[in-house]
Design a protein around this motif. Structure first.
Motif, PDB file in Angstrom:
ATOM      1  N   PHE A  56       0.858  -1.181   0.000  1.00 39.10           N
ATOM      2  CA  PHE A  56       0.000   0.000   0.000  1.00 39.10           C
ATOM      3  C   PHE A  56       0.897   1.236   0.000  1.00 39.10           C
ATOM      4  O   PHE A  56       1.862   1.304   0.748  1.00 39.10           O
ATOM      5  CB  PHE A  56      -0.877  -0.026   1.254  1.00 39.10           C
ATOM      6  CG  PHE A  56      -1.655   1.237   1.455  1.00 39.10           C
ATOM      7  CD1 PHE A  56      -2.870   1.411   0.828  1.00 39.10           C
ATOM      8  CD2 PHE A  56      -1.176   2.241   2.279  1.00 39.10           C
ATOM      9  CE1 PHE A  56      -3.596   2.572   1.012  1.00 39.10           C
ATOM     10  CE2 PHE A  56      -1.892   3.404   2.467  1.00 39.10           C
ATOM     11  CZ  PHE A  56      -3.099   3.578   1.833  1.00 39.10           C
ATOM     12  N   HIS A  57       0.574   2.215  -0.848  1.00 34.76           N
ATOM     13  CA  HIS A  57       1.372   3.437  -0.905  1.00 34.76           C
ATOM     14  C   HIS A  57       0.626   4.646  -0.356  1.00 34.76           C
ATOM     15  O   HIS A  57       1.189   5.424   0.398  1.00 34.76           O
ATOM     16  CB  HIS A  57       1.842   3.720  -2.333  1.00 34.76           C
ATOM     17  CG  HIS A  57       2.904   2.784  -2.798  1.00 34.76           C
ATOM     18  ND1 HIS A  57       4.235   2.978  -2.533  1.00 34.76           N
ATOM     19  CD2 HIS A  57       2.829   1.633  -3.501  1.00 34.76           C
ATOM     20  CE1 HIS A  57       4.937   1.989  -3.050  1.00 34.76           C
ATOM     21  NE2 HIS A  57       4.104   1.157  -3.643  1.00 34.76           N
ATOM     22  N   ASP A  58      -0.637   4.815  -0.751  1.00 35.46           N
ATOM     23  CA  ASP A  58      -1.353   6.009  -0.336  1.00 35.46           C
ATOM     24  C   ASP A  58      -2.834   5.857  -0.670  1.00 35.46           C
ATOM     25  O   ASP A  58      -3.211   4.966  -1.432  1.00 35.46           O
ATOM     26  CB  ASP A  58      -0.782   7.234  -1.063  1.00 35.46           C
ATOM     27  CG  ASP A  58      -1.111   8.549  -0.374  1.00 35.46           C
ATOM     28  OD1 ASP A  58      -1.724   8.528   0.714  1.00 35.46           O
ATOM     29  OD2 ASP A  58      -0.732   9.607  -0.923  1.00 35.46           O
ATOM     30  N   ALA A  59      -3.623   6.739  -0.109  1.00 39.73           N
ATOM     31  CA  ALA A  59      -5.046   6.815  -0.441  1.00 39.73           C
ATOM     32  C   ALA A  59      -5.474   8.266  -0.309  1.00 39.73           C
ATOM     33  O   ALA A  59      -4.983   8.985   0.561  1.00 39.73           O
ATOM     34  CB  ALA A  59      -5.863   5.925   0.477  1.00 39.73           C
ATOM     35  N   PHE A  60      -6.332   8.674  -1.196  1.00 38.19           N
ATOM     36  CA  PHE A  60      -6.871  10.027  -1.122  1.00 38.19           C
ATOM     37  C   PHE A  60      -8.216  10.028  -1.831  1.00 38.19           C
ATOM     38  O   PHE A  60      -8.575   9.079  -2.519  1.00 38.19           O
ATOM     39  CB  PHE A  60      -5.901  11.049  -1.726  1.00 38.19           C
ATOM     40  CG  PHE A  60      -5.427  10.727  -3.112  1.00 38.19           C
ATOM     41  CD1 PHE A  60      -6.056  11.264  -4.219  1.00 38.19           C
ATOM     42  CD2 PHE A  60      -4.343   9.881  -3.302  1.00 38.19           C
ATOM     43  CE1 PHE A  60      -5.613  10.973  -5.494  1.00 38.19           C
ATOM     44  CE2 PHE A  60      -3.891   9.583  -4.582  1.00 38.19           C
ATOM     45  CZ  PHE A  60      -4.535  10.129  -5.675  1.00 38.19           C
TER      46      PHE A  60
END
Length: 126
Positions: A56-60
């Motif tokens: 997982f790298h990021d969420a927005f």
């Protein structure tokens, strides 16, 4: 995830290709569906770091979508790999796969997470 599409993006800074999953918030009309995305992101963050799990790298999010950025695994589903080989694996190859699956399941259990749908279709080959 429900109602999601995946897109690839090549990051030129470190030559890493990532996958963006887009959950279309506007199509998630049931309140429970919208609220399910945030716990999923929290879960992905907490489980990231295991060598045999997608990273997982990021969420927005914006007004229309929720975006989840994770490692791109282009090898397809484990089931497809099994079928492509006619279901035939040497004992060593099968052992390698099973050890990786059990390692991931054990890691999840240590984090208090039980995956209730373990089957070849949910494992992605890198």
């Amino acid at each position: 995830m429900v109602l999601c599409s995946a897109n690839k993006r090549h990051d030129t800074d470190d030559s890493e290709t990532l996958e963006f999953k887009t959950n279309e918030a506007m199509k998630m009309t049931v309140a429970i569906s919208i609220e399910d995305v945030h716990p999923e992101v929290k879960l992905l963050k907490s489980l990231s770091g295991h060598q045999h799990m997608v990273q997982f790298h990021d969420a927005f999010e914006d007004d229309q979508n929720v975006y989840i950025v994770m490692e791109l695994c282009e090898g397809g589903e484990l089931l497809d790999c099994i079928l492509a080989r006619g279901g035939r694996y040497t004992e060593n190859d099968a052992q390698s796969i099973v050890v990786q699956i059990l390692s991931v399941a054990s890691f999840c259990h240590l984090q208090g997470v039980v995956h209730r749908n373990l089957k070849p279709e949910v494992f992605i080959v890198s």
